[in-house]
Design an enzyme around this catalytic site. Structure first.
Site, mmCIF file in Angstrom:
data_model
loop_
_atom_site.group_PDB
_atom_site.id
_atom_site.type_symbol
_atom_site.label_atom_id
_atom_site.label_comp_id
_atom_site.label_asym_id
_atom_site.label_seq_id
_atom_site.Cartn_x
_atom_site.Cartn_y
_atom_site.Cartn_z
ATOM 1 N N GLY A 117 -85.734 -60.897 84.317
ATOM 2 C CA GLY A 117 -84.883 -62.021 84.702
ATOM 3 C C GLY A 117 -83.477 -61.810 84.203
ATOM 4 O O GLY A 117 -83.195 -60.842 83.483
ATOM 5 N N PRO B 74 -85.251 -78.906 78.587
ATOM 6 C CA PRO B 74 -84.522 -78.590 77.351
ATOM 7 C C PRO B 74 -85.252 -77.615 76.438
ATOM 8 O O PRO B 74 -84.640 -77.014 75.562
ATOM 9 C CB PRO B 74 -84.388 -79.962 76.669
ATOM 10 C CG PRO B 74 -85.511 -80.773 77.216
ATOM 11 C CD PRO B 74 -85.815 -80.255 78.583
ATOM 12 N N ASP B 75 -86.544 -77.424 76.654
ATOM 13 C CA ASP B 75 -87.347 -76.691 75.674
ATOM 14 C C ASP B 75 -87.895 -75.352 76.147
ATOM 15 O O ASP B 75 -88.523 -74.645 75.380
ATOM 16 C CB ASP B 75 -88.521 -77.569 75.231
ATOM 17 C CG ASP B 75 -88.054 -78.904 74.685
ATOM 18 O OD1 ASP B 75 -87.021 -78.922 73.988
ATOM 19 O OD2 ASP B 75 -88.714 -79.924 74.976
ATOM 20 N N GLU C 152 -89.448 -51.672 76.950
ATOM 21 C CA GLU C 152 -90.592 -51.035 77.544
ATOM 22 C C GLU C 152 -90.929 -51.765 78.837
ATOM 23 O O GLU C 152 -90.608 -52.946 78.984
ATOM 24 C CB GLU C 152 -91.774 -51.132 76.581
ATOM 25 C CG GLU C 152 -92.871 -50.119 76.819
ATOM 26 C CD GLU C 152 -93.982 -50.283 75.772
ATOM 27 O OE1 GLU C 152 -95.120 -49.916 76.086
ATOM 28 O OE2 GLU C 152 -93.706 -50.806 74.678
#
Lengths: 217, 217
Positions: B42, B81-82, B113
């Site tokens: 990502g 938020p978490d 990796e």
DNA sequence: TCAATAGTGTCTCTTAGACAATATTGA
DNA sequence: TCAATATTGTCTAAGAGACACTATTGA
């Protein structure tokens, strides 16, 4: 570098049934940008109070329609530098389905006017990329119902199988066979007959049904 | 107020077929947060260069696998938020399907990796909410193939119907009937026989097929 | 009794699913 | 010839679609 952070928003396509025809809620904007243009209701993420974009959508819809939606469905996320004149933006699109009498739309600071439109042909030029978003939402809703989901949230608490069939037909735009439809509803755990209750009229009474507890969509 | 702007990212579930089994690409992070943990590849949106989140996904995947994906599919957008220790964040999730030999994964600054895992049981604790995201992506991919989409991008240029059947079986996790499958492929405009070309072996030769031009998914 | 809608029965056709039968190669 | 896989044929059962038929009410 044009901009460090994107504008993060949420838009909602709120569908209902009016006179057995599918309708979507649009608002006439009372603020820039796109003042005076029709658009899907939407709003900006507030990280300090929203626990997620779903919560943003619920908050936005509540502030504009005074209604707590039973279920919001995420459709897609649109993004890019040009879709909003304020700059690079992201919008996560949701849809919901409600009986129109539960919606008490409120004109206010950000809304000049509110109305229901035919989602497949709103006859207005929509602000931003909302025409595209609306198409997406309508497709998602149709696919859902065509795949067997029932638009029960759009019906009153008690309803007849004919009501339900009309709702499915309005959403998908295709007419259904009565016998086939009823056969399928027999195997549907979410649709329960209310023992002894009928809708009366100038003809044979129709069995009333209700939604099983825990139904989500 | 904790934070004015959310962190906007993209995550990609890159699927392939290895030995006729479905696999997903995971990376071991070489940076904080979650240094050393496995995660979906990502990256962060760069508004100054990305034309949309789709472009972000393409750029991220290119930088980590040196591959231009023919087709990325958006799954969902997670937020809150978490879910990332850096604070309020949004991640739009994509998936793609590629033959594994086209993926030349590159370890580098942000990757320690790289490896292929069984997406239904990766046997690693994944960073952030990536376990949930992976489940979502796998579901979306399966639904797509079960709804009749063909995982043609995972196959070599020329393939047999048996190859294609194995690919469908690997993706959906269900075994298919040979005769039924072939009947259905006859009506499939995307699968075309290559006249006169066969795959030979110690048995009856198998007709080779190719993907029709313009196939997207 | 009639109009109107609810609700059911029945026939056909398509297709999935299961499985058998045939075809064609290299060894 | 045999092993192995490709390719095709056939039977059955389930379900969709079309449509007609019966049922039950108020007027």
């Amino acid at each position: 570098m044009k901009q460090l952070f994107p504008l993060v928003t949420v838009d909602i396509a709120l569908f209902t049934l009016l006179d057995n025809r599918l309708r979507v809620l649009l608002i006439k904007r009372a603020n820039e940008p796109s003042l005076g243009a029709w658009a899907l209701p939407g709003g900006i993420l507030r990280p300090e109070e929203d626990t997620g974009l779903d919560a943003t959508a619920v908050r936005v819809l509540l502030s504009k329609t005074k209604v707590g939606v039973p279920h919001l469905e995420q459709v897609t996320t649109a993004s890019g530098p040009d879709r909003d004149p304020r700059g690079w933006s992201i919008s996560t699109l949701y849809y919901a389905l409600l009986p129109c009498d539960k919606v008490h739309a409120v004109a206010g600071d950000t809304i000049e006017e509110i109305a229901w439109f035919d989602p497949s042909a709103p006859r207005r030029r929509l602000a931003f990329d909302h025409a595209t978003l609306l198409k997406h939402a309508l497709l998602a809703l149709r696919r859902k119902v065509e795949n067997g989901a029932l638009p029960l949230h759009v019906l009153p608490e008690k309803f007849t199988l004919t009501d339900l069939q009309r709702a499915c037909e309005a959403v998908t735009g295709r007419s259904l066979d009565k016998a086939v439809f009823r056969r399928q509803m027999k195997d549907q755990p979410w649709v329960l007959p209310v023992a002894g209750e009928f809708q009366r009229g100038p003809q044979r009474p129709a069995q009333l049904y209700r939604v099983a507890d825990g139904f989500r969509f």
